[in-house]
Design a protein around this motif. Structure first.
Motif, PDB file in Angstrom:
ATOM      1  N   PRO A 200       9.541  61.237  17.935  1.00  0.00           N
ATOM      2  CA  PRO A 200       9.527  61.745  19.506  1.00  0.00           C
ATOM      3  C   PRO A 200       8.879  61.730  20.878  1.00  0.00           C
ATOM      4  N   GLN A 201       8.980  59.932  20.591  1.00  0.00           N
ATOM      5  CA  GLN A 201       8.494  58.910  21.777  1.00  0.00           C
ATOM      6  C   GLN A 201       9.433  57.512  21.829  1.00  0.00           C
ATOM      7  N   PHE A 202       9.754  57.676  21.347  1.00  0.00           N
ATOM      8  CA  PHE A 202      10.478  56.266  21.392  1.00  0.00           C
ATOM      9  C   PHE A 202      12.046  56.241  21.272  1.00  0.00           C
ATOM     10  N   GLU A 203      12.898  55.605  21.791  1.00  0.00           N
ATOM     11  CA  GLU A 203      14.129  54.769  21.460  1.00  0.00           C
ATOM     12  C   GLU A 203      14.462  53.062  20.937  1.00  0.00           C
ATOM     13  N   VAL A 204      14.864  53.217  20.213  1.00  0.00           N
ATOM     14  CA  VAL A 204      15.717  52.009  20.048  1.00  0.00           C
ATOM     15  C   VAL A 204      16.508  51.336  20.174  1.00  0.00           C
ATOM     16  N   ARG A 252       6.236  43.198  26.498  1.00  0.00           N
ATOM     17  CA  ARG A 252       6.743  41.543  26.034  1.00  0.00           C
ATOM     18  C   ARG A 252       5.827  41.430  24.278  1.00  0.00           C
ATOM     19  N   GLY A 253       6.563  41.328  23.002  1.00  0.00           N
ATOM     20  CA  GLY A 253       6.156  41.272  21.539  1.00  0.00           C
ATOM     21  C   GLY A 253       6.267  42.726  21.041  1.00  0.00           C
ATOM     22  N   ARG A 254       6.841  43.934  21.672  1.00  0.00           N
ATOM     23  CA  ARG A 254       6.219  45.357  21.549  1.00  0.00           C
ATOM     24  C   ARG A 254       7.043  45.538  20.438  1.00  0.00           C
ATOM     25  N   GLY A 255       8.142  45.747  20.978  1.00  0.00           N
ATOM     26  CA  GLY A 255       9.103  46.048  19.982  1.00  0.00           C
ATOM     27  C   GLY A 255       8.938  45.671  18.799  1.00  0.00           C
TER      28      GLY A 255
END
Length: 297
Positions: A200-204, A252-255
Motif C-alpha cells: 500500500p505504500q511502496f513500489e519496487v 541510502r541503503g534503505r531499499g
C-alpha cells in the motif's frame, strides 16, 4: 463459499484501467491500514482490498476472473468450484498460479478460500481424484510481502492440504526461485518462483524502494523534517526549503538488501507530493488571501 466482486471492493468499474485500479487500491489500503484506521473492521477491509488488487493487477488473473464473473455471479452468492477443477468448466486458468496460500502478512496476506480456489494452483499439480502424479519438478508462484524479503522472514503456505513454512532468502529478487526438495509431485522438488505482493505504500524498482511523501505546501517552501516509513521502520528525513513537487530525495541503503550475490543494498527514493489543503475556516481562507497578496497575485 461466497463469490467476491473484486471491482466493487475497490470501488471501480469493470472497464477500469490498470492505473485506476492501482490508484483505488493505494487510496483504500492507506485508509484501512490497521496502523492508521480506527474502524473496528479496518483489518478485514484492508485484507479484502489487498486480495482484490492481487486478483486484478495481474492481467492473466484478471482475465480468468472476468470469465467467471461474466457467468452472472453476484457478491455474496454461493459459489462452488466445479468438480475436477476449472479446466472442465471452460475457464482459462492453465497459466495462472497464485500465492499458494501465503500467510506472510502485509497487503494481500491471508487470502480467502474464494481467492485460493481460483488462483492457488500449481503448474503440473495434482487435482483431487487425479491419482498419483509422476515424479519431477513442480513449479508454482509464491507472492511474498516486501517486509519478508527485507528481513528474510518465513512465510506459511498451504500446499495440497499441507502447511509448510518457507524461509524467504533476504533480498531475493522477483523471478528467482526457492527449491524445496521432495515437496513436489511424486516426491520430486517444488520450485517456488518469487513475486512481490502489492504494497500500500511502496513500489519496487530493481533493489530501490519508491515512496511518495505528501507534504503541505508551506513545509515544502520553508523546509521541515518529516517522518518517512521504510521497510526497516520510520526514519527522519530533512526536506530542504524551496522543494518543488516531484523532487526526489534518497535514503541510502534503505531499499532491498543485496541478497546472496555481491549486489549492494538498494536505496529508498522519496518523491515529494506537494499539497495545498482546501481551506475549511475563514481564518484559513484569509491565510490564502494573505499568501496571494504577499506573492503579488
Amino acid at each position: 463459499m461466497e463469490f467476491k466482486d473484486y471491482y466493487a471492493i475497490l470501488g471501480v468499474e469493470p472497464s477500469a484501467g490498470e492505473a485506476e485500479i492501482k490508484s483505488a487500491y493505494r487510496r483504500l489500503a492507506r485508509k484501512y491500514h490497521p496502523d492508521v484506521s480506527k474502524e473496528s473492521d479496518a483489518e478485514d477491509k484492508f485484507k479484502a482490498v489487498g486480495e482484490a488488487y492481487e486478483a486484478l493487477r495481474d492481467p492473466h488473473k484478471r482475465a480468468a476472473y472476468d470469465q467467471l464473473r461474466a457467468r452472472g455471479y453476484r457478491p455474496g452468492q454461493e459459489f462452488h468450484p466445479p468438480p475436477g477443477g476449472f479446466d472442465g468448466a471452460g475457464y482459462d486458468f492453465d497459466e495462472i498460479f497464485g500465492d499458494m496460500g501465503g500467510r506472510g502478512g502485509g497487503a494481500g496476506g491471508g487470502f480467502s478460500d474464494f481467492f485460493e480456489s481460483l488462483f492457488a494452483r500449481q503448474r503440473g499439480g495434482a487435482r483431487p481424484g487425479a491419482g498419483p502424479q509422476p515424479r519431477g519438478d513442480t513449479r508454482a508462484r509464491l507472492a511474498v510481502p516486501l517486509e519478508a524479503v527485507y528481513r528474510g522472514d518465513s512465510v506459511r503456505i498451504t500446499l495440497n492440504g499441507r502447511q509448510l513454512d518457507v524461509r524467504v532468502p533476504k533480498g531475493i529478487r522477483a523471478g528467482q526461485a526457492i527449491r524445496l526438495a521432495g515437496q513436489g509431485n511424486g516426491g520430486g522438488n517444488l520450485l517456488l518462483e518469487i513475486e512481490y505482493q502489492a504494497h500500500p505504500q511502496f513500489e519496487v524498482d530493481g533493489r530501490n524502494i519508491l515512496y511518495t511523501l505528501p507534504l503541505p505546501v508551506w513545509q515544502a517552501a520553508l523546509g521541515t523534517t518529516a517522518s518517512v516509513p521504510t521497510l526497516g521502520g520510520s526514519v527522519e528525513l530533512k526536506i530542504p526549503a524551496g522543494s518543488d513537487a516531484g523532487r526526489k530525495l534518497r535514503l541510502r541503503g534503505r531499499g532491498l538488501p543485496g541478497g546472496m550475490s555481491s549486489e549492494q543494498a538498494g536505496d529508498q527514493i522519496v518523491e515529494l507530493e506537494v499539497q495545498a489543503p482546501a481551506p475549511a475556516t475563514e481564518a484559513q481562507r484569509q491565510a490564502y488571501r494573505d499568501l496571494a497578496g504577499a506573492f503579488g497575485d
